[in-house]
Design an enzyme around this catalytic site. Structure first.
Site, PDB file in Angstrom:
ATOM      1  N   THR A   1       0.833  -1.211   0.000  1.00 33.33           N
ATOM      2  CA  THR A   1       0.000   0.000   0.000  1.00 33.33           C
ATOM      3  C   THR A   1       0.859   1.249   0.000  1.00 33.33           C
ATOM      4  O   THR A   1       0.465   2.283  -0.550  1.00 33.33           O
ATOM      5  CB  THR A   1      -0.925  -0.018   1.236  1.00 33.33           C
ATOM      6  OG1 THR A   1      -1.835  -1.099   1.077  1.00 33.33           O
ATOM      7  CG2 THR A   1      -1.702   1.272   1.393  1.00 33.33           C
TER       8      THR A   1
ATOM      9  N   THR B   1       1.636  -4.158   4.322  1.00 33.65           N
ATOM     10  CA  THR B   1       1.452  -4.435   5.744  1.00 33.65           C
ATOM     11  C   THR B   1       0.960  -5.866   5.999  1.00 33.65           C
ATOM     12  O   THR B   1       1.136  -6.395   7.100  1.00 33.65           O
ATOM     13  CB  THR B   1       0.425  -3.465   6.376  1.00 33.65           C
ATOM     14  OG1 THR B   1      -0.829  -3.623   5.703  1.00 33.65           O
ATOM     15  CG2 THR B   1       0.893  -2.031   6.304  1.00 33.65           C
ATOM     16  N   ASP B   2       0.332  -6.481   4.982  1.00 29.48           N
ATOM     17  CA  ASP B   2      -0.399  -7.722   5.272  1.00 29.48           C
ATOM     18  C   ASP B   2       0.486  -8.905   5.659  1.00 29.48           C
ATOM     19  O   ASP B   2       0.064  -9.756   6.446  1.00 29.48           O
ATOM     20  CB  ASP B   2      -1.296  -8.089   4.079  1.00 29.48           C
ATOM     21  CG  ASP B   2      -2.519  -7.175   4.007  1.00 29.48           C
ATOM     22  OD1 ASP B   2      -2.828  -6.510   5.015  1.00 29.48           O
ATOM     23  OD2 ASP B   2      -3.160  -7.118   2.951  1.00 29.48           O
TER      24      ASP B   2
HETATM   25  C1  SIN Z   1      -1.058  -2.918   2.822  1.00 23.42           C
HETATM   26  O1  SIN Z   1       0.106  -2.714   2.499  1.00 23.42           O
HETATM   27  O2  SIN Z   1      -1.574  -2.284   3.788  1.00 23.42           O
HETATM   28  C2  SIN Z   1      -1.952  -3.911   2.158  1.00 23.42           C
HETATM   29  C3  SIN Z   1      -1.424  -4.458   0.889  1.00 23.42           C
HETATM   30  C4  SIN Z   1      -0.161  -5.230   1.060  1.00 23.42           C
HETATM   31  O3  SIN Z   1       0.045  -5.859   2.104  1.00 23.42           O
HETATM   32  O4  SIN Z   1       0.616  -5.251   0.097  1.00 23.42           O
END
Ligand code: SIN
Length: 323
Positions: A16, A95-96
């Site tokens: 993200t 983040t995932d």
């Molecule tokens: C995010 O980064 O918050 C979600 C998408 C990802 O993990 O690439």
């Protein structure tokens, strides 16, 4: 020629933090991994002219992270860490699965210099994007004298690889470190550290990882829950799974039907570990359990740990002994 250990290498993997939406007010309907790492750095005026090198390793939504990308990432980190002029590495990441990549890198590199994962909850196009500040703070940590180990920086808080976990799907401060609490905070460009840097040793060095990531030991996670049947365990064994981490209830208890299926898998040579599906805390061993406990590791980190143990000590019995 730079001063010794003055360069920060920023490795881009997507997420993200590199995402884009068609409206500046849209913080959920975006596409991850749209901007290159050089563009992310250009959005941080405070880093203009700083001794930074950028390299794009991958461009993906981290839900789709693969062992092959981890392999490349570990090798590139090892390459840059071997350069005396490099102070540290920042990895921009989704983040995932950030906590999984963090643990994988700690257990393959155990770096004596810092590797800091930086991420964001809002896309780069957002009215108030959090990525630029997180990236700046991560570079601050990577440049901090004495910094070491793999950490993650979001919302001003620094988390150690062993403890970090995503705890919220939306808010900016989406990460926590459970009982341990954050390792420190970055305030106005200065790290205030509360406890020691991560120091867990390497289990399998980056150079020892099998070149074909498809040949890494298959380790899967199953969850114990009301009504569990154990049918999934038989399917996994038939598919050649080498290890199973059960996300157990409470202090490591497993539904009786699932437990019988796991015991049969263990008898057939599959390594079976217990972790807890509780959000915080660790399994406290009572000494009479059939499956070794993964201690404080979450199910996803326990899966990585077991996979690396199986690489280091290929038999199930050896992997269990070293747990
Ligand atoms: C995010 O980064 O918050 C979600 C998408 C990802 O993990 O690439």
């Amino acid at each position: 020629m730079q001063n010794e250990s003055s360069i920060v290498v920023v490795l881009g993997t997507g997420g993200t933090i590199a995402g884009a939406a068609s409206e500046v007010t849209d913080n959920v309907g975006y596409v991850a991994a749209q901007r290159g790492v050089a563009q992310l750095l250009a959005a941080v005026p405070a880093l203009a002219g700083a001794p930074i090198e950028a390299e794009q390793i991958a461009q993906l939504d981290s839900k789709d992270m693969t062992h092959a990308v981890w392999h490349t990432l570990a090798l590139r980190c090892a390459h840059h860490l071997a350069r005396p002029e490099v102070a540290g590495i920042v990895i921009t990441h989704g983040t995932d699965t950030l906590e999984e990549t963090a643990w994988f890198l700690q257990r393959t590199l155990a770096p004596a210099r810092p590797i800091v994962l930086a991420a964001a909850m809002r896309p780069a196009t957002a009215l108030q994007a959090d990525g630029p500040q997180n990236l700046l703070d991560a570079v601050t940590v990577a440049r901090t004298p004495g910094a070491r180990g793999v950490t993650a920086l979001l919302a001003g808080r620094l988390h150690a690889a062993a403890d970090v976990r995503k705890v919220h799907p939306y808010r900016l401060d989406a990460f926590a470190s459970g009982d341990a609490g954050p390792l420190g905070v970055v305030e106005e460009g200065v790290l205030r550290r509360f406890r020691e840097w991560p120091c867990e040793p390497s289990l399998v060095g980056a150079a020892q990882l099998p070149a074909d990531a498809g040949a890494w030991p298959a380790v899967e996670i199953v969850t114990s829950h009301a009504g569990a049947s154990g049918a999934i365990v038989a399917a996994l064994c038939a598919a050649g799974t080498r290890g199973i981490v059960v996300a157990a209830t409470g202090n490591g208890s497993v539904h009786e039907r699932l437990e019988r299926a796991l015991a049969a898998a263990q008898d057939a040579g599959v390594s079976v570990w217990r972790s807890t599906r509780c959000l915080d805390g660790r399994i406290i061993d009572s000494g009479d359990t059939a499956f070794p406990s993964a201690g404080a590791l979450t199910p996803t980190k326990a899966r990585i740990e077991l996979m690396l143990r199986l690489m280091a000590a290929p038999s199930a019995a050896q992997a269990a002994r070293s747990s």
